[in-house]
Design a protein around this motif. Structure first.
Motif, PDB file in Angstrom:
ATOM      1  N   LEU A 105      58.189 -29.348  50.644  1.00  0.00           N
ATOM      2  CA  LEU A 105      58.231 -28.619  51.754  1.00  0.00           C
ATOM      3  C   LEU A 105      59.438 -27.557  51.660  1.00  0.00           C
ATOM      4  N   THR A 106      59.643 -26.673  52.247  1.00  0.00           N
ATOM      5  CA  THR A 106      61.000 -25.733  52.129  1.00  0.00           C
ATOM      6  C   THR A 106      61.407 -25.848  53.544  1.00  0.00           C
ATOM      7  N   VAL A 107      62.744 -26.575  53.764  1.00  0.00           N
ATOM      8  CA  VAL A 107      63.213 -27.276  54.701  1.00  0.00           C
ATOM      9  C   VAL A 107      63.977 -26.187  55.420  1.00  0.00           C
ATOM     10  N   ILE A 108      64.443 -24.834  54.936  1.00  0.00           N
ATOM     11  CA  ILE A 108      65.089 -23.842  55.543  1.00  0.00           C
ATOM     12  C   ILE A 108      63.843 -22.798  55.976  1.00  0.00           C
ATOM     13  N   ALA A 109      63.351 -22.606  57.141  1.00  0.00           N
ATOM     14  CA  ALA A 109      61.972 -21.782  57.503  1.00  0.00           C
ATOM     15  C   ALA A 109      62.330 -20.211  57.000  1.00  0.00           C
ATOM     16  N   SER A 110      63.546 -20.033  57.223  1.00  0.00           N
ATOM     17  CA  SER A 110      63.811 -18.416  57.024  1.00  0.00           C
ATOM     18  C   SER A 110      63.493 -17.941  55.344  1.00  0.00           C
ATOM     19  N   ALA A 111      63.501 -19.228  54.764  1.00  0.00           N
ATOM     20  CA  ALA A 111      63.341 -18.938  53.322  1.00  0.00           C
ATOM     21  C   ALA A 111      62.102 -19.254  52.647  1.00  0.00           C
ATOM     22  N   GLY A 167      73.633 -25.823  65.233  1.00  0.00           N
ATOM     23  CA  GLY A 167      72.269 -26.659  64.908  1.00  0.00           C
ATOM     24  C   GLY A 167      72.107 -26.858  63.452  1.00  0.00           C
ATOM     25  N   LEU A 168      71.978 -25.280  63.011  1.00  0.00           N
ATOM     26  CA  LEU A 168      71.778 -25.227  61.517  1.00  0.00           C
ATOM     27  C   LEU A 168      72.872 -25.207  60.515  1.00  0.00           C
ATOM     28  N   ILE A 215      63.042 -28.599  68.007  1.00  0.00           N
ATOM     29  CA  ILE A 215      63.728 -27.830  67.005  1.00  0.00           C
ATOM     30  C   ILE A 215      63.284 -28.400  65.536  1.00  0.00           C
ATOM     31  N   ASP A 216      63.539 -27.381  64.558  1.00  0.00           N
ATOM     32  CA  ASP A 216      63.354 -27.705  63.330  1.00  0.00           C
ATOM     33  C   ASP A 216      64.242 -29.027  62.621  1.00  0.00           C
ATOM     34  N   TYR A 217      63.727 -29.578  61.657  1.00  0.00           N
ATOM     35  CA  TYR A 217      64.319 -30.745  61.054  1.00  0.00           C
ATOM     36  C   TYR A 217      65.617 -30.272  60.691  1.00  0.00           C
ATOM     37  N   SER A 218      65.875 -29.073  60.098  1.00  0.00           N
ATOM     38  CA  SER A 218      67.319 -28.612  59.828  1.00  0.00           C
ATOM     39  C   SER A 218      68.239 -28.158  60.976  1.00  0.00           C
ATOM     40  N   TRP A 222      41.007 -34.387  74.868  1.00  0.00           N
ATOM     41  CA  TRP A 222      42.225 -34.526  74.830  1.00  0.00           C
ATOM     42  C   TRP A 222      42.689 -34.450  73.086  1.00  0.00           C
ATOM     43  N   LEU A 223      43.995 -33.966  73.064  1.00  0.00           N
ATOM     44  CA  LEU A 223      44.633 -33.856  71.633  1.00  0.00           C
ATOM     45  C   LEU A 223      46.095 -33.906  71.846  1.00  0.00           C
ATOM     46  N   HIS A 224      46.601 -34.549  70.850  1.00  0.00           N
ATOM     47  CA  HIS A 224      48.033 -34.618  70.632  1.00  0.00           C
ATOM     48  C   HIS A 224      48.500 -34.315  69.679  1.00  0.00           C
ATOM     49  N   GLU A 225      49.602 -33.431  69.075  1.00  0.00           N
ATOM     50  CA  GLU A 225      50.083 -33.196  68.035  1.00  0.00           C
ATOM     51  C   GLU A 225      51.605 -33.519  67.840  1.00  0.00           C
ATOM     52  N   HIS A 226      51.659 -33.683  66.613  1.00  0.00           N
ATOM     53  CA  HIS A 226      53.231 -33.887  65.992  1.00  0.00           C
ATOM     54  C   HIS A 226      53.961 -32.619  66.317  1.00  0.00           C
ATOM     55  N   GLY A 227      55.440 -32.492  67.010  1.00  0.00           N
ATOM     56  CA  GLY A 227      56.149 -31.629  67.339  1.00  0.00           C
ATOM     57  C   GLY A 227      57.053 -31.733  65.857  1.00  0.00           C
ATOM     58  N   PRO A 228      58.115 -30.753  66.009  1.00  0.00           N
ATOM     59  CA  PRO A 228      59.044 -30.848  65.000  1.00  0.00           C
ATOM     60  C   PRO A 228      60.146 -31.895  65.372  1.00  0.00           C
ATOM     61  N   LYS A 229      61.288 -31.837  65.291  1.00  0.00           N
ATOM     62  CA  LYS A 229      62.431 -32.737  65.842  1.00  0.00           C
ATOM     63  C   LYS A 229      62.315 -32.615  67.457  1.00  0.00           C
ATOM     64  N   GLY A 230      61.468 -33.510  67.769  1.00  0.00           N
ATOM     65  CA  GLY A 230      61.287 -33.563  69.443  1.00  0.00           C
ATOM     66  C   GLY A 230      59.947 -32.449  69.800  1.00  0.00           C
TER      67      GLY A 230
END
Lengths: 376, 151
Positions: free
Chosen positions: B109-115, B53-54, A262-265, A232-240
């Motif tokens: 970290l680079t927050v904008i992945a595309s950059a 979103g972005l 989705i990404d933090y951005s 068993w392994l768990h991993e952090h996702g990004p935002k969700g």
């Protein structure tokens, strides 16, 4: 009019009974375990290991290995650790005992080595003699990265005594998780002397790192081998998109080609949540709980929890108890949420109690026990 | 002043739009490199999703960078001279990479992945340059008026 009065009366009695039974159930549900504090003043504790003599080893992310003896944190720290790169989430990570520790006193420690521009997960083997690490040897060095984030760095022994090491994607290098010539975003398998097991899934394949056991991981912060030898392994996702995965050698777990987060951005990471030849998680969390440690309960103290998975949650500030039916999660209980503490690690002690590390500069080692055994 | 402010917001929005669209295509190219095919409807949906979103965080990053960059460009032109448009293009050329560098330096970290790749950063910077060039052209008359008044 009379009928109405009776109906209201019956409804009132029914409501009272419902409230009373709910309270009784809630009381029962919340009183079958209780938490006591074993040790305070741990500075960002990360991992916990139980020694055969009932001592406990606790790693602190800042670069200290501490000993707990007779329920007290010793002032003296374990000496002999290598130079560790400490910044943000990078530092000293996991400590795991050799399966034959009783006879060889050997243990394995993961940490981030290097510098800000060039750091990596490193694992040493060493023998523990009193309060010192001796015969220290680097047995694994991961791929370089330029961020202090996403090291993974958890370890677990397979039944054949080979060592699994989780390696995060390094955050900025997430694409490397799909690249088989990189060790980022992988679970790696090595022998305890640092050599590569001859039956690793990609051994002998050109352009592929022979250490790779599974790939497509983001930041795996717990790995365990269950009683029935499931990994068993768990991993952090990004935002969700935090994931619980069941590992099988050679398989691709998808990150970042497929993800439920989705990404933090706020940007998309991939428009896909599934794809051919990529494994789906057994369970995923939206929003994120930021899973850290994990234990499969196999003790005697809580017979009702036999075989349950317990997951420490940092952002979720709780422990998640997962009830499994085969490979399916059929129930999830949120525990200790009222304490509002980030939980870093969770382990089943050899005494059958569950031990929990909280993540803070004033970190605690907590002990989960049935209420009836709490001493006042 | 009002016209300049409106133009500034408009140009920041334009840069955000361009960067966001380019950014999504860079990420989708990465996904394709993993062996997955991205159809046109999926691409369009992903682009629209990113705009929602972005977009807001990109607007904040770009607008705050442009604000500082445009002030410096304005005074650099006033006190050093040279080609006004070139100063603004220089602002467009530097603000986004500098902001990314500052975030990387402070947060690791680079927050904008595309950059995160040189090519991605270059393409995003091009979007900023186009936007700042348009801004410089649109505010040219304002600038000339100011100079006339000063003379």
């Amino acid at each position: 009019m009379n009928n109405n009065h009776k109906m209201v009366k019956r409804f009132g009695i029914g409501l009272c009974l419902l409230v009373a039974s709910t309270i009784t159930y809630a009381e029962t549900a919340t009183t079958n375990y209780q938490v006591s504090t074993v040790v305070n003043k741990l500075k960002f504790p990360w991992s916990l290991a139980f020694l055969p003599n009932n001592d406990m080893l606790v790693s602190e992310r800042g670069g200290s290995l501490r000993m707990i003896r007779d329920g007290k944190l010793l002032e003296q720290k374990i000496t002999g650790l290598p130079e560790i790169y400490v910044r943000g989430p990078a530092g000293l990570f996991d400590v795991v005992l050799d399966p034959n520790f009783s006879s060889n006193q050997k243990l394995y420690i993961s940490y981030s080595g290097g510098s800000a521009d060039n750091n990596y997960v490193e694992v040493i083997s060493a023998t523990l003699q009193d309060m010192a690490l001796k015969q220290t040897k680097v047995i694994f060095t991961g791929s370089p990265r330029n961020t202090p984030h996403h090291h993974g760095a958890r370890m677990a022994f397979l039944p054949d005594d080979t060592l699994l090491i989780t390696a995060g994607d390094g955050f900025n290098m997430r694409d490397q998780a799909q690249s088989l010539d990189s060790m980022l975003g992988k679970v790696l398998r090595i022998n305890t002397d640092g050599s590569i097991p001859a039956d690793n899934p990609f051994i002998g394949e050109k352009g592929i790192r022979p250490e790779i056991y599974t790939y497509g991981h983001r930041n795996p912060q717990a790995i365990l081998i269950s009683k029935s030898n499931k990994i068993w392994l768990h991993e952090h996702g990004p935002k969700g998109g935090d994931e619980l995965n069941l590992l099988k050698p050679g398989l691709n777990y998808g990150w970042p080609a497929i993800t439920h987060g989705i990404d933090y951005s706020g940007a998309i990471i991939s428009p896909f949540t599934e794809a051919e030849c990529m494994e789906q998680p057994i369970k995923y969390w939206i929003p994120s709980i930021a899973p850290a440690g994990m234990t499969e309960y196999q003790g005697d103290i809580f017979p009702q929890w036999q075989g349950n998975l317990f997951i420490a949650a940092l952002a979720g500030q709780s422990v998640r108890r997962l009830v499994l039916d085969g490979n399916k999660v059929i129930e999830e209980e949120v525990m200790l949420a009222d304490r509002n503490q980030r939980i870093r690690d969770i382990r089943t002690g050899p005494d059958g109690y569950i031990y929990i590390l909280t993540d803070s500069p004033q970190g605690q080692l907590l002990k989960l026990m049935p209420k009836s055994t709490v001493k006042h | 002043m009002v016209k300049t402010s409106v133009l500034f917001i408009g140009i920041s929005l334009l840069a955000t739009l361009l960067v966001c669209i380019v950014s999504t295509q860079i990420i989708l190219a990465e996904v394709q490199s993993f062996g997955l095919s991205v159809s046109i409807p999926v691409r369009l949906h992903a682009t629209m999703t990113d705009l929602v979103g972005l977009g807001p965080i990109l607007f904040l990053i770009i607008a705050s960078g442009f604000l500082i960059g445009f002030i410096i460009a304005k005074y650099a032109y006033q006190f050093i001279g040279g080609n006004r448009t070139a100063w603004f293009i220089a602002a467009g050329c530097t603000t986004f990479p500098l902001t990314m560098y500052l975030i990387q330096y402070t947060m690791g970290l680079t927050v904008i992945a595309s950059a995160r790749t040189p090519l991605g950063l270059f393409l995003i910077t091009c979007c900023c340059i186009v936007s700042t060039w348009i801004y410089a052209r649109l505010t040219l008359n304002n600038s000339n008026d100011n100079k006339t008044v000063q003379n």
